[in-house]
Design an enzyme around this catalytic site. Structure first.
Site, PDB file in Angstrom:
ATOM      1  N   TYR A   1       0.715  -1.173   0.150  1.00  0.00           N
ATOM      2  CA  TYR A   1      -0.126   0.009   0.043  1.00  0.00           C
ATOM      3  C   TYR A   1       0.339   1.704  -0.459  1.00  0.00           C
ATOM      4  CZ  TYR A   1      -2.919   3.557   2.120  1.00  0.00           C
ATOM      5  OH  TYR A   1      -4.089   5.245   1.375  1.00  0.00           O
TER       6      TYR A   1
ATOM      7  N   GLU B   1      -4.080   6.975  -3.467  1.00  0.00           N
ATOM      8  CA  GLU B   1      -3.797   6.179  -2.952  1.00  0.00           C
ATOM      9  C   GLU B   1      -3.477   5.088  -4.193  1.00  0.00           C
ATOM     10  OE1 GLU B   1      -6.356   5.057   1.115  1.00  0.00           O
ATOM     11  OE2 GLU B   1      -7.152   5.086  -0.265  1.00  0.00           O
TER      12      GLU B   1
END
Length: 379
Positions: A101, A189
């Site tokens: 991530y 993101e």
């Protein structure tokens, strides 16, 4: 403002962030053509992904793998047939080794951008923060000097990447930060950010939000807005410079000032009711804006009462009262109206309301007005 995954990936690509090959499609014919092209390039797997702003696509069947044209066509048909799905991303499959991530967000506590990285890619970052916060690594960015290469390398090392991948990962993070700043983003993101079995690094997904107040600097980005993904009443409100967010309650709120609007919603809940919206008409509202605000509030079929909470400062109470009376009469408002008025020229404002002939209830305090609004909505 939110954009779709395929749009975010196009932005990332311009900043040197590697993303899988793919094409957006709005029809089955376009989807078939895109899938056929990817298979012809030697890809063994094609991924069909719904392009919607809502999360949880994978759990809802909005992401499907296909190993043949027959499977790709079936996946496209199924996903384009879903409610609210108007476009799909047809993308080359990747041989995933690890899911990580990467994300950037504005941290209000430190008044800085924070770059986050985690080895728990593919999961909701909120769940990771709650259950395993030690898996989230952060680097705060001094706005005077920006995100530095050593910070990117530090995050790459903490992710446990192979030595040969550290430099490329740092370069990708630097590109992400530049894209974030250049586009006035509030959130970026990549989840998951993957390593492939042959050692490559790819952004397998992308989520980007932009600061609405900065869009005057980005006409190209403003064109990426997909109003079909937004609430129709919120879209209508934006045309009149009204800050409106639809909620699920039955008491409509019209307030001047974001802080007072939040307090109004809180006190409605405290009184046992539920707000139907957040609506800040601002300090310079005129009769036309007030009338448009009424129209938007009345368009919500769940609304049973209207709570107008005004503290006159920049917007004088008598000016607001005159606008409310005119707008209510022009639109023939029949719902109960509850007023709480304080501030500059409040007595003049109350007199205007009293002489208007309107059937309104006036609360002397926010709590009293909230109680009246809750009773009116229930009655």
């Amino acid at each position: 403002m939110k954009i779709h995954e395929y749009q975010g990936k196009e932005i990332l690509r311009k900043y040197g962030v590697a993303v899988p090959n793919g094409e957006m499609a709005t029809t089955l014919e376009e989807a078939d053509t895109a899938a056929k092209q990817l298979f012809s390039e030697g890809n063994a797997v094609v991924v069909v992904k719904a392009q919607i702003h809502a999360g949880g696509r994978g759990k809802g069947g909005g992401v499907k793998l296909a190993k043949s044209m027959t499977e790709a066509a079936a996946a496209s048909k199924a996903i384009l047939g879903m409610q609210k799905v108007r476009r799909v991303l047809i993308e080359a499959g990747s041989a995933i080794e690890r899911e990580l991530y990467l994300g950037l967000v504005l941290d209000r506590g430190s008044a800085q951008v924070v770059f986050m990285a985690s080895s728990a890619g593919g999961m909701e970052i909120e769940e990771v923060a709650k259950d395993t916060p030690e898996k989230i690594f952060k680097e705060f960015v001094d706005p005077a000097i920006g995100f530095q290469p050593y910070q990117a390398r530090k995050l790459a090392f903490k992710l446990g990447l192979a030595p040969a991948q550290i430099g490329e990962a740092a370069r990708i993070m630097m590109g992400m930060y530049k894209a974030f700043i250049d586009t006035d983003s509030t959130l970026m993101e990549i989840n998951p950010f993957i390593t492939t079995k042959d050692g490559k690094l790819l952004a397998l997904d992308c989520k980007m939000n932009f600061d609405d107040n900065a869009m005057f600097r980005h006409k190209d980005l403003k064109e990426l807005r997909d109003i079909s993904e937004e609430d129709p009443l919120e879209v209508e409100a934006s045309k009149f410079a009204l800050n409106y967010i639809k909620l699920d309650g039955s008491i409509a709120c019209m307030v001047n000032g974001a802080g007072l609007a939040m307090a109004t919603m809180d006190i409605i809940k405290y009184a046992g009711g539920a707000p139907a919206n957040f609506l800040d008409v601002g300090g310079g509202a005129n009769q036309e804006q007030i009338e448009n605000a009424f129209g938007i509030l009345l368009s919500d079929p769940n609304v049973k009462a209207i709570f107008i909470n005004i503290f006159g400062g920049i917007l004088r109470v008598d000016v607001l009262a005159t606008a409310v009376v005119a707008a209510a009469k022009n639109l023939n408002v029949t719902l109960p109206i509850i007023l709480r008025l304080e501030g500059t020229n409040v007595e003049e404002g109350r007199q205007i309301i009293a002489e208007s002939g309107m059937k309104v209830q006036i609360g002397s305090t926010m709590k009293e007005a909230a109680d009246l609004a809750v009773a009116a909505a229930k009655g």
